[in-house]
Design a protein around this motif. Structure first.
Motif, short mmCIF file in Angstrom:
data_model
loop_
_atom_site.label_atom_id
_atom_site.label_comp_id
_atom_site.label_asym_id
_atom_site.label_seq_id
_atom_site.Cartn_x
_atom_site.Cartn_y
_atom_site.Cartn_z
N GLU A 1 -31.51 11.00 63.69
CA GLU A 1 -33.08 10.26 64.07
C GLU A 1 -33.00 8.97 63.71
OE1 GLU A 1 -36.56 11.31 61.61
OE2 GLU A 1 -36.80 12.76 63.31
N VAL A 2 -32.87 8.15 64.81
CA VAL A 2 -32.83 6.40 64.49
C VAL A 2 -34.14 6.18 63.98
CG1 VAL A 2 -32.46 4.27 65.49
CG2 VAL A 2 -30.74 6.19 66.17
N PHE A 3 -34.27 5.42 63.05
CA PHE A 3 -35.53 4.70 62.25
C PHE A 3 -35.46 3.33 62.16
CE2 PHE A 3 -32.99 5.70 58.76
CZ PHE A 3 -32.98 4.68 57.96
N PHE A 4 -34.41 2.70 62.22
CA PHE A 4 -34.50 1.31 62.49
C PHE A 4 -33.38 0.59 63.15
CE2 PHE A 4 -32.95 -2.81 60.58
CZ PHE A 4 -33.99 -3.49 60.60
N THR A 5 -33.79 -0.19 64.01
CA THR A 5 -32.77 -1.27 64.77
C THR A 5 -33.05 -2.79 64.73
OG1 THR A 5 -33.96 -1.14 67.02
CG2 THR A 5 -32.44 0.56 66.48
N GLY A 6 -32.28 -3.64 64.32
CA GLY A 6 -32.75 -4.97 64.22
C GLY A 6 -31.98 -5.59 63.10
N GLN B 1 -33.48 12.33 50.12
CA GLN B 1 -34.44 13.51 50.90
C GLN B 1 -33.55 14.77 50.97
OE1 GLN B 1 -37.46 13.05 51.63
NE2 GLN B 1 -37.57 10.98 51.11
N PRO B 2 -34.13 15.76 50.62
CA PRO B 2 -33.31 17.05 50.87
C PRO B 2 -32.66 17.36 52.39
CG PRO B 2 -35.53 17.66 49.80
CD PRO B 2 -35.62 16.14 50.43
N ASN B 3 -31.29 17.87 52.32
CA ASN B 3 -30.88 18.28 53.47
C ASN B 3 -30.81 17.14 54.39
OD1 ASN B 3 -30.42 20.71 52.75
ND2 ASN B 3 -32.52 21.17 53.27
N GLN B 4 -30.60 15.92 53.96
CA GLN B 4 -30.75 14.55 54.91
C GLN B 4 -29.51 13.56 54.32
OE1 GLN B 4 -34.50 13.11 56.53
NE2 GLN B 4 -33.93 11.39 55.26
N GLY B 5 -28.83 13.03 55.39
CA GLY B 5 -28.01 11.67 54.98
C GLY B 5 -28.34 10.70 55.65
N HIS B 6 -27.53 9.49 55.61
CA HIS B 6 -28.00 8.42 56.28
C HIS B 6 -26.41 7.88 57.02
CE1 HIS B 6 -31.43 8.33 53.56
NE2 HIS B 6 -32.01 7.94 54.48
N LEU B 7 -27.00 7.28 58.13
CA LEU B 7 -25.79 6.42 58.91
C LEU B 7 -26.36 5.09 59.11
CD1 LEU B 7 -23.23 6.72 60.56
CD2 LEU B 7 -24.78 7.26 62.54
N HIS B 8 -25.40 3.97 58.67
CA HIS B 8 -26.02 2.87 58.99
C HIS B 8 -24.77 1.96 59.79
CE1 HIS B 8 -28.96 3.02 56.23
NE2 HIS B 8 -28.04 3.41 55.10
N LEU B 9 -24.96 1.47 61.07
CA LEU B 9 -23.94 0.79 61.58
C LEU B 9 -24.32 -0.78 61.69
CD1 LEU B 9 -24.50 3.77 63.25
CD2 LEU B 9 -22.82 2.78 64.67
N LEU B 10 -23.37 -1.41 61.19
CA LEU B 10 -23.56 -2.73 61.13
C LEU B 10 -22.92 -3.28 62.19
CD1 LEU B 10 -24.17 -5.61 59.41
CD2 LEU B 10 -21.93 -5.07 58.57
N GLN B 11 -23.65 -4.24 63.08
CA GLN B 11 -22.80 -4.76 64.43
C GLN B 11 -22.51 -6.07 63.84
OE1 GLN B 11 -25.49 -6.37 67.44
NE2 GLN B 11 -23.71 -5.64 68.87
N PRO C 1 -28.06 -8.87 58.41
CA PRO C 1 -27.16 -7.99 59.29
C PRO C 1 -27.99 -7.33 60.12
CG PRO C 1 -28.19 -7.02 56.94
CD PRO C 1 -28.30 -8.66 56.95
N LYS C 2 -27.46 -7.30 61.24
CA LYS C 2 -27.76 -6.46 62.33
C LYS C 2 -27.46 -4.98 62.38
CE LYS C 2 -28.86 -7.60 67.44
NZ LYS C 2 -28.36 -8.29 68.58
N LEU C 3 -28.49 -4.07 62.28
CA LEU C 3 -28.21 -2.82 61.98
C LEU C 3 -28.80 -1.78 63.02
CD1 LEU C 3 -28.68 -2.76 58.12
CD2 LEU C 3 -26.47 -2.32 59.05
N VAL C 4 -28.06 -0.72 63.17
CA VAL C 4 -28.57 0.61 63.39
C VAL C 4 -28.80 1.63 62.25
CG1 VAL C 4 -28.76 2.58 65.15
CG2 VAL C 4 -28.01 0.29 66.00
N CYS C 5 -30.09 2.07 61.86
CA CYS C 5 -30.08 3.02 60.72
C CYS C 5 -30.52 4.30 61.25
CB CYS C 5 -30.97 2.53 59.76
SG CYS C 5 -30.27 1.10 58.91
N ALA C 6 -30.04 5.56 61.02
CA ALA C 6 -30.44 6.91 61.24
C ALA C 6 -30.43 7.80 60.28
CB ALA C 6 -29.70 7.14 62.41
N ASN C 7 -31.23 8.80 59.90
CA ASN C 7 -31.48 9.82 59.28
C ASN C 7 -30.28 10.79 59.78
OD1 ASN C 7 -33.24 8.77 57.39
ND2 ASN C 7 -34.90 9.45 58.80
N VAL C 8 -29.52 11.56 59.22
CA VAL C 8 -28.62 12.68 59.42
C VAL C 8 -29.33 13.84 59.06
CG1 VAL C 8 -26.32 13.60 59.46
CG2 VAL C 8 -26.74 11.07 59.66
N ILE C 9 -29.83 14.85 59.70
CA ILE C 9 -30.66 15.93 59.31
C ILE C 9 -29.91 17.21 59.66
CG2 ILE C 9 -32.70 17.03 59.60
CD1 ILE C 9 -34.10 14.50 60.99
N TYR C 10 -29.87 18.09 58.34
CA TYR C 10 -29.31 19.14 58.33
C TYR C 10 -30.24 20.31 58.46
CZ TYR C 10 -25.43 16.02 56.54
OH TYR C 10 -24.70 14.96 56.49
#
Length: 273
Positions: free
Chosen positions: A16-21, A32-42, A82-91
Motif C-alpha cells: 500500500e503506497v503512502f508516499f511518493t515525492g 505496526q503489527p503484521n506490517q513491514g516497509h518498502l522504500h525505493l530511492l530513485q 531523496p526522491k522516494l516511493v514508500c509503501a507499507n507491506v501488509i501481511y
C-alpha cells in the motif's frame, strides 16, 4: 507449483503506497503489527536510522526493504533531497508471516545490480511521479510485483542462510517442505521425509535443522498450527480442523495448541476476534 508461488499462496502479502515525492526533513515510521516497509530511492541522499540508533547512508538508486515491523527513521539530505516511493507491506495473517521472519531486518541493494528489479522500478517511478488516470492502483500493483522480484532475487542468490526461505532455496529440503505444506494431514515420520529428500535420516535431520532453524518434526507441528488457524478463522469446527491437519480429534489438536500457544483453539479464536 514452484516454491515461491506455494508460499505466497499460503501467506499472502500486499503493498500500500503512502508516499511518493521528495522527502524533506525527518520521517518517522512506527512499528505496526503484521506490517513491514518498502522504500525505493530513485535519486538524492538519505540516512536510514534503525530502532537501535544504527545509521546507514544511501545516495544511489536503492531498494530498502524492512520486512518485519521495525521502528525506523529516514533523514533526507536538505542539499540533495531523496526522491522516494514508500509503501507499507501488509501481511494478512493475524499472527506471523514466515516469509518476513526468514528475511534480515533490512534488505538493501542497488537497483543497477538487479536488471529485473530495475526494470520494474523504472515503471513504478514513472507511474508514481506522473499524474495519470488509475495511478494509485497501478503503483500498488507494481509494488506487489516488485516484492515478488525481491523474493526471487533473494532465493536465486541464496541470500538467506536460515529460516523457511533458506529451506525453500535448497533443492532437496524444499521438496520436503512443499510436501508437508501440501499435505499437513499426513503422518510425517523422519524416515519418510528423509527418503523424499534422498538422504539418510541423520544427514536430513541435521541439514533441515541447520537451514530451517528447527527440527523436521517441529516444523510439521508448526505448519499444522498455521493451517489450523486459517481454517478456524473460516469458522470450521475444531474436530474438522483437527482431522484436516493430521490429528485424530479436537482434543489432540487442543493439546498441541496449549503446548505451543498456551491456549485452546477456541480460546485462540476468541482472542483473534
Amino acid at each position: 507449483m514452484d516454491q515461491l508461488s506455494i508460499i505466497l499462496k499460503r501467506f499472502s502479502m500486499n503493498t500500500e503506497v503512502f508516499f511518493t515525492g521528495n522527502l524533506c526533513g525527518i520521517s518517522h515510521f512506527d512499528k505496526q503489527p503484521n506490517q513491514g516497509h518498502l522504500h525505493l530511492l530513485q535519486a538524492g541522499e538519505l540516512t536510514l536510522i534503525d530502532e537501535l540508533g544504527k545509521s546507514q547512508l544511501f545516495n544511489q538508486p536503492t531498494v530498502l526493504f524492512i520486512p518485519l515491523p521495525h521502528t525506523h527513521r529516514i533523514v533526507g539530505n536538505p542539499n540533495n533531497p531523496p526522491k522516494l516511493v514508500c509503501a507499507n507491506v501488509i501481511y494478512n495473517e493475524t499472527t506471523s508471516n514466515p516469509i518476513a521472519e526468514a528475511l534480515p531486518t533490512l534488505l538493501h541493494f542497488n537497483l543497477n545490480d538487479c536488471p529485473k528489479i530495475k526494470q520494474t522500478s523504472l515503471a513504478l517511478f514513472e507511474e508514481a511521479f506522473e499524474d495519470r488516470c488509475g495511478r494509485l492502483p497501478m503503483i500498488n500493483s507494481l509494488t506487489d510485483i516488485f516484492i515478488i522480484y525481491i523474493l526471487r532475487h533473494v532465493l536465486s542468490h541464496k541470500m538467506i542462510k536460515h529460516g523457511l526461505l533458506a529451506g525453500l532455496s535448497h533443492p532437496q529440503i524444499s521438496k520436503v517442505i512443499l510436501a508437508i505444506q501440501d499435505a499437513p494431514e499426513r503422518q510425517w515420520g523422519l524416515e519418510e521425509m528423509a527418503e523424499l529428500a534422498l538422504m539418510s535420516r541423520s544427514k536430513f535431520s541435521e541439514l533441515f535443522k541447520r537451514l530451517v532453524g528447527q527440527s523436521p518434526g517441529d516444523y510439521v507441528i508448526d505448519w499444522r498450527i498455521i493451517v489450523a488457524k486459517s481454517l478456524l478463522k473460516k469458522n470450521k469446527s475444531v474436530s474438522l480442523v483437527a482431522n484436516a491437519v493430521g490429528y485424530e480429534n479436537g482434543s489432540a489438536l487442543a493439546r498441541v495448541f496449549r503446548k505451543k500457544l498456551g491456549m485452546s483453539p477456541k480460546e485462540w479464536l476468541e482472542k483473534m476476534k
